[in-house]
Design an enzyme around this catalytic site. Sequence first.
Site, short mmCIF file in Angstrom:
data_model
loop_
_atom_site.label_atom_id
_atom_site.label_comp_id
_atom_site.label_asym_id
_atom_site.label_seq_id
_atom_site.Cartn_x
_atom_site.Cartn_y
_atom_site.Cartn_z
N ASP A 29 0.83 -1.21 0.00
CA ASP A 29 0.00 0.00 0.00
C ASP A 29 0.86 1.26 0.00
OD1 ASP A 29 -2.34 1.41 -0.07
OD2 ASP A 29 -2.80 1.17 2.06
N ASN A 77 -10.82 -2.67 -5.71
CA ASN A 77 -10.02 -1.72 -6.49
C ASN A 77 -10.63 -1.37 -7.86
OD1 ASN A 77 -6.85 -2.94 -5.19
ND2 ASN A 77 -8.00 -1.12 -4.57
C1 IPE Z 1 -5.33 -2.79 -0.47
O1 IPE Z 1 -4.99 -1.46 -0.59
C2 IPE Z 1 -5.28 -3.48 -1.80
C3 IPE Z 1 -3.96 -3.64 -2.38
C4 IPE Z 1 -2.82 -3.27 -1.86
C5 IPE Z 1 -3.92 -4.28 -3.66
P1 IPE Z 1 -6.11 -0.34 -0.77
O2 IPE Z 1 -5.38 0.95 -0.88
O3 IPE Z 1 -7.02 -0.69 -1.87
O4 IPE Z 1 -6.89 -0.45 0.62
P2 IPE Z 1 -7.86 0.59 1.33
O5 IPE Z 1 -8.84 1.05 0.31
O6 IPE Z 1 -7.02 1.71 1.83
O7 IPE Z 1 -8.45 -0.18 2.46
C1 IPE Z 2 -1.46 0.20 -3.45
O1 IPE Z 2 -1.20 1.56 -3.46
C2 IPE Z 2 -1.53 -0.39 -4.83
C3 IPE Z 2 -2.85 -0.89 -5.24
C4 IPE Z 2 -3.93 -0.90 -4.51
C5 IPE Z 2 -2.94 -1.42 -6.58
P1 IPE Z 2 -2.37 2.61 -3.51
O2 IPE Z 2 -2.68 2.91 -4.92
O3 IPE Z 2 -3.52 2.13 -2.70
O4 IPE Z 2 -1.71 3.87 -2.82
P2 IPE Z 2 -2.40 4.89 -1.83
O5 IPE Z 2 -2.98 4.11 -0.71
O6 IPE Z 2 -3.45 5.59 -2.63
O7 IPE Z 2 -1.30 5.79 -1.40
MG MG Z 3 -4.04 2.36 -0.75
#
Ligand code: IPE
Ligand code: IPE
Ligand code: MG
Length: 249
Positions: A29, A77
């Site tokens: 994340d 996602n």
């Molecule tokens: C979790 O991260 C999913 C992945 C890392 C693929 P998200 O960024 O989607 O999670 P939330 O929305 O903050 O819970």
């Molecule tokens: C995790 O990074 C990657 C995926 C969920 C694919 P994020 O895209 O969730 O990054 P933040 O949480 O917005 O910083």
């Molecule tokens: Mg995230």
Amino acid sequence: MTVQQTELLYLPPDLNRELLPKHVAVIMDGNGRWAKRQGLPRIMGHKRGVDALKDLLRCCKDWGIEALTAYAFSTENWKRPQEEVDFLMTLFQVVLRQELREMVEENVQIQFVGNLQALPKSLQEEITRSMEATKNNRSIKFSVATNYGGRQEILQACRAIAEKVEQGILKPDEIDEAVFESHLYTAGIDDPDLLIRTSGEMRLSNFLLWQMAYGEIYITETLWPDFDRTEFHRALCAYQQRDRRFGKV
Ligand code: IPE
Ligand code: IPE
Ligand code: MG
């Protein structure tokens, strides 16, 4: 690799090989926040995130960890802007194609967990090809959770089991943990011993809900693209201090 990283080619001496987690899972994340901090579009964070994952995989292999599972895309996602979703799907496909030869050479067994049927056809083909090409590899089991949701995984297992009961293949009282687990996407992979989440969020976000019943959780403020061997070393040190009681005293 930096000088400090080169020093981490082998298992750091302060880690006890006997107490290493066999299976590490990561919620990668913070890609978006990383990009924002650099004044870049979010997608650049995802690109850099791939480099971090590649090095973690190699590190797990170098240090003798048997399995790595990475959360690449959750069932939630899809709610992101279409442009970002499209970019991620293309990125997965391109990276998979680029990295396959090296994974074969390095004896990595790759597999994908999640509802793969809903992914773009061209990505599905690349996935099938990579799983087939690496199925007999034994250095490390690398699972990529793509269109993965823990609740959906449990539901599809329930459906599959219910069908077997309906067909008379299985009796309700035969459904135990082992039978249930054999219907999960992760069948055949031991539960993670350690789950690492980067970027400070303290939640599972629908990841490995069943499998994490007794896994240790480690959360770091570091954003995923900055997660390197030094950070991983820190996570493993913390893990080795844990007292895993499994309900005992
Ligand atoms: C979790 O991260 C999913 C992945 C890392 C693929 P998200 O960024 O989607 O999670 P939330 O929305 O903050 O819970
Ligand atoms: C995790 O990074 C990657 C995926 C969920 C694919 P994020 O895209 O969730 O990054 P933040 O949480 O917005 O910083
Ligand atoms: Mg995230």
